[in-house]
Design a protein around this motif. Structure first.
Motif, mmCIF file in Angstrom:
data_model
loop_
_atom_site.group_PDB
_atom_site.id
_atom_site.type_symbol
_atom_site.label_atom_id
_atom_site.label_comp_id
_atom_site.label_asym_id
_atom_site.label_seq_id
_atom_site.Cartn_x
_atom_site.Cartn_y
_atom_site.Cartn_z
ATOM 1 N N GLU A 88 -1.048 -27.205 -13.541
ATOM 2 C CA GLU A 88 -0.516 -26.363 -12.466
ATOM 3 C C GLU A 88 0.063 -25.049 -12.993
ATOM 4 O O GLU A 88 0.437 -24.178 -12.210
ATOM 5 C CB GLU A 88 0.564 -27.117 -11.678
ATOM 6 C CG GLU A 88 0.045 -28.326 -10.937
ATOM 7 C CD GLU A 88 -0.973 -27.956 -9.875
ATOM 8 O OE1 GLU A 88 -0.801 -26.925 -9.187
ATOM 9 O OE2 GLU A 88 -1.969 -28.704 -9.736
ATOM 10 N N GLY A 89 0.160 -24.922 -14.311
ATOM 11 C CA GLY A 89 0.653 -23.674 -14.907
ATOM 12 C C GLY A 89 2.098 -23.375 -14.550
ATOM 13 O O GLY A 89 2.986 -24.200 -14.744
ATOM 14 N N SER A 91 3.717 -23.167 -11.723
ATOM 15 C CA SER A 91 4.322 -24.107 -10.777
ATOM 16 C C SER A 91 4.782 -25.382 -11.482
ATOM 17 O O SER A 91 5.847 -25.928 -11.175
ATOM 18 C CB SER A 91 3.333 -24.429 -9.663
ATOM 19 O OG SER A 91 3.863 -25.377 -8.776
ATOM 20 N N GLY A 92 3.994 -25.856 -12.424
ATOM 21 C CA GLY A 92 4.359 -27.057 -13.167
ATOM 22 C C GLY A 92 5.608 -26.866 -14.011
ATOM 23 O O GLY A 92 6.409 -27.790 -14.160
ATOM 24 N N THR A 93 5.795 -25.657 -14.536
ATOM 25 C CA THR A 93 7.006 -25.403 -15.342
ATOM 26 C C THR A 93 8.258 -25.541 -14.491
ATOM 27 O O THR A 93 9.307 -25.963 -14.977
ATOM 28 C CB THR A 93 6.983 -23.998 -15.981
ATOM 29 O OG1 THR A 93 7.043 -22.999 -14.961
ATOM 30 C CG2 THR A 93 5.772 -23.797 -16.869
ATOM 31 N N LEU A 94 8.138 -25.195 -13.216
ATOM 32 C CA LEU A 94 9.290 -25.317 -12.316
ATOM 33 C C LEU A 94 9.666 -26.770 -12.086
ATOM 34 O O LEU A 94 10.841 -27.092 -11.867
ATOM 35 C CB LEU A 94 9.001 -24.615 -10.986
ATOM 36 C CG LEU A 94 8.779 -23.105 -11.079
ATOM 37 C CD1 LEU A 94 8.428 -22.538 -9.714
ATOM 38 C CD2 LEU A 94 9.993 -22.410 -11.678
ATOM 39 N N GLN A 95 8.681 -27.667 -12.159
ATOM 40 C CA GLN A 95 8.971 -29.096 -12.019
ATOM 41 C C GLN A 95 9.774 -29.602 -13.207
ATOM 42 O O GLN A 95 10.651 -30.461 -13.062
ATOM 43 C CB GLN A 95 7.679 -29.892 -11.842
ATOM 44 C CG GLN A 95 6.905 -29.543 -10.584
ATOM 45 C CD GLN A 95 7.756 -29.592 -9.329
ATOM 46 O OE1 GLN A 95 8.466 -30.567 -9.082
ATOM 47 N NE2 GLN A 95 7.703 -28.544 -8.535
ATOM 48 N N VAL A 96 9.475 -29.086 -14.387
ATOM 49 C CA VAL A 96 10.247 -29.456 -15.582
ATOM 50 C C VAL A 96 11.682 -28.956 -15.433
ATOM 51 O O VAL A 96 12.641 -29.684 -15.713
ATOM 52 C CB VAL A 96 9.583 -28.908 -16.866
ATOM 53 C CG1 VAL A 96 10.464 -29.173 -18.084
ATOM 54 C CG2 VAL A 96 8.198 -29.526 -17.050
#
Length: 188
Positions: A88-89, A91-96
């Motif tokens: 997800e690039g 967006s995925g970093t925001l989940q972390v």
């Protein structure tokens, strides 16, 4: 206040696999908030439980600490979840980042529910790249600001004595944070 002073335990019910105790701020706001209020009034921590109502024929109740630990292991520290977030690039970093923030929320409202190894595992997986998935490079490349903020939450846990990592971990965190801040232009 009189009602809260009599609370020995609090329960949060879940009915979905979609949302867990670390997927939003609601669980620590509600359950952790009750724990914080009771502790403030009485000086003691109430027992905290999470009840799983997904299958009405098999209702399960576990401690909040167990729910947090299970979710950490099966989702946020699991290589398959990490790979999906990498795909997800940005967006995925925001989940972390959300994971670190929501773990922090539990830490400050119900510190007895968060273990030292939860923070250490976040460090091992996302800073040290324990699984050799390129997690640090991904975070630094796709959203260094989110990486800096994740590191900042880890450093807050250290600074406020919730987490007592070894010296090597402290140095790695401080160095990674300094580099991330410099690269993003964020201020300390």
């Amino acid at each position: 206040a009189n009602n809260l002073a009599q609370v020995d335990a609090a329960l949060l019910s879940r009915t979905s696999n979609t949302y867990g105790v670390l997927t939003s701020d609601d669980p620590f706001q509600y359950l952790g908030g009750i724990a914080l209020a009771v502790r403030q009034l009485t000086g003691r921590d109430p027992a905290l439980y999470v009840q799983n109502l997904r299958d009405e024929t098999e209702v399960k109740t576990e401690s909040a600490a167990m729910a947090i630990n299970k979710e950490m292991q099966t989702r946020y520290l699991h290589p398959q979840w990490i790979k999906a977030q990498q795909a997800e690039g940005y967006s995925g970093t925001l989940q972390v980042l959300k994971t670190a923030n929501f773990l922090w929320g539990w830490q400050v409202t119900a510190p007895q529910e968060v273990r030292q190894d939860h923070w250490q595992s976040l460090h091992n997986v996302y800073v040290r790249d324990q699984y050799k998935l390129g997690t640090r490079q991904w975070l630094e490349g796709d959203n260094r600001a989110a990486f800096a903020q994740t590191l900042e939450r880890m450093l807050d846990a250290v600074r406020l004595n919730y987490w007592k990592p070894d010296d090597a971990t402290r140095q790695e965190l401080a160095q990674a944070y300094t580099e991330a801040l410099k690269a993003t232009g964020l201020r300390e």
